[in-house]
Design a protein around this motif. Structure first.
Motif, PDB file in Angstrom:
ATOM      1  N   HIS A  66      50.923  44.343  65.982  1.00 46.64           N
ATOM      2  CA  HIS A  66      52.171  44.416  65.231  1.00 46.64           C
ATOM      3  C   HIS A  66      53.268  44.954  66.139  1.00 46.64           C
ATOM      4  O   HIS A  66      53.499  46.140  66.229  1.00 46.64           O
ATOM      5  CB  HIS A  66      52.002  45.312  64.005  1.00 46.64           C
ATOM      6  N   CYS A  73      54.131  49.847  65.912  1.00 42.30           N
ATOM      7  CA  CYS A  73      53.978  50.586  64.663  1.00 42.30           C
ATOM      8  C   CYS A  73      54.029  52.096  64.922  1.00 42.30           C
ATOM      9  O   CYS A  73      54.567  52.846  64.113  1.00 42.30           O
ATOM     10  CB  CYS A  73      52.650  50.222  64.004  1.00 42.30           C
ATOM     11  N   HIS A  99      61.441  45.568  62.236  1.00 45.17           N
ATOM     12  CA  HIS A  99      59.998  45.773  62.300  1.00 45.17           C
ATOM     13  C   HIS A  99      59.426  45.908  60.894  1.00 45.17           C
ATOM     14  O   HIS A  99      58.448  45.246  60.545  1.00 45.17           O
ATOM     15  CB  HIS A  99      59.684  47.027  63.131  1.00 45.17           C
ATOM     16  N   CYS A 103      56.645  43.572  59.484  1.00 47.15           N
ATOM     17  CA  CYS A 103      55.311  44.128  59.721  1.00 47.15           C
ATOM     18  C   CYS A 103      54.593  44.361  58.402  1.00 47.15           C
ATOM     19  O   CYS A 103      55.043  45.162  57.585  1.00 47.15           O
ATOM     20  CB  CYS A 103      55.413  45.437  60.506  1.00 47.15           C
ATOM     21  N   ARG A 105      52.026  45.938  57.948  1.00 43.95           N
ATOM     22  CA  ARG A 105      51.374  47.245  57.941  1.00 43.95           C
ATOM     23  C   ARG A 105      52.386  48.335  57.599  1.00 43.95           C
ATOM     24  O   ARG A 105      52.082  49.267  56.862  1.00 43.95           O
ATOM     25  CB  ARG A 105      50.775  47.491  59.322  1.00 43.95           C
ATOM     26  N   CYS A 106      53.591  48.222  58.149  1.00 47.84           N
ATOM     27  CA  CYS A 106      54.584  49.269  57.969  1.00 47.84           C
ATOM     28  C   CYS A 106      55.384  49.069  56.688  1.00 47.84           C
ATOM     29  O   CYS A 106      55.862  50.038  56.100  1.00 47.84           O
ATOM     30  CB  CYS A 106      55.535  49.305  59.164  1.00 47.84           C
TER      31      CYS A 106
HETATM   32 ZN   LIG Z   1      54.304  48.065  61.975  1.00 49.58          ZN
END
Ligand SMILES: [Zn+2]
Length: 117
Positions: A66, A73, A99, A103, A105-106
């Motif tokens: 990522h 991240c 991001h 992303c 994940r974030c």
């Molecule tokens: Zn991220």
């Protein structure tokens, strides 16, 4: 007259081992000890990596996966609180926003943080 402890005065029956026998035994013992040490070192390294480095190992892999907005991240997470508070300077803020927008994940993490205020 110099005193010596050389066994040249010993009778021949004081040599129970054939020549080379002691050296052979010593070599075998040393080999076993080395193998044990290597095993112990390997186990220790793996154990430490699992205990302390597992998290960072996983994070490091995620960082490479990522990399949005030119930020990893980990970098985004480090500035996360500032970003939510609105104190991150502009070029970086835009990159974090990019991001977070891309992303997977974030994004949920920042959504949560922003909701919490
Ligand atoms: Zn991220």
């Amino acid at each position: 007259m110099p005193r010596t402890d050389q066994p040249d005065s010993l009778p021949p029956e004081w040599e129970p081992c054939a020549p080379g026998e002691v050296a052979r035994l010593g070599k075998r013992l040393r080999g076993r000890k080395t193998r044990r040490a290597v095993l112990r070192a390997t186990a220790g390294t793996v154990g430490a990596a699992l205990a302390a480095g597992g998290f960072w190992l996983a994070l490091g892999r995620a960082e490479r996966e990522h990399d949005y907005g030119g930020l990893t991240c980990a970098e985004v997470a480090r500035r996360g609180a500032e970003y939510v508070a609105g104190t991150v300077p502009e070029p970086l803020r835009a990159r974090i926003a990019e991001h977070v927008a891309r992303c997977p994940r974030c994004a949920p993490l920042f959504e949560q943080m922003q909701r919490r205020g």
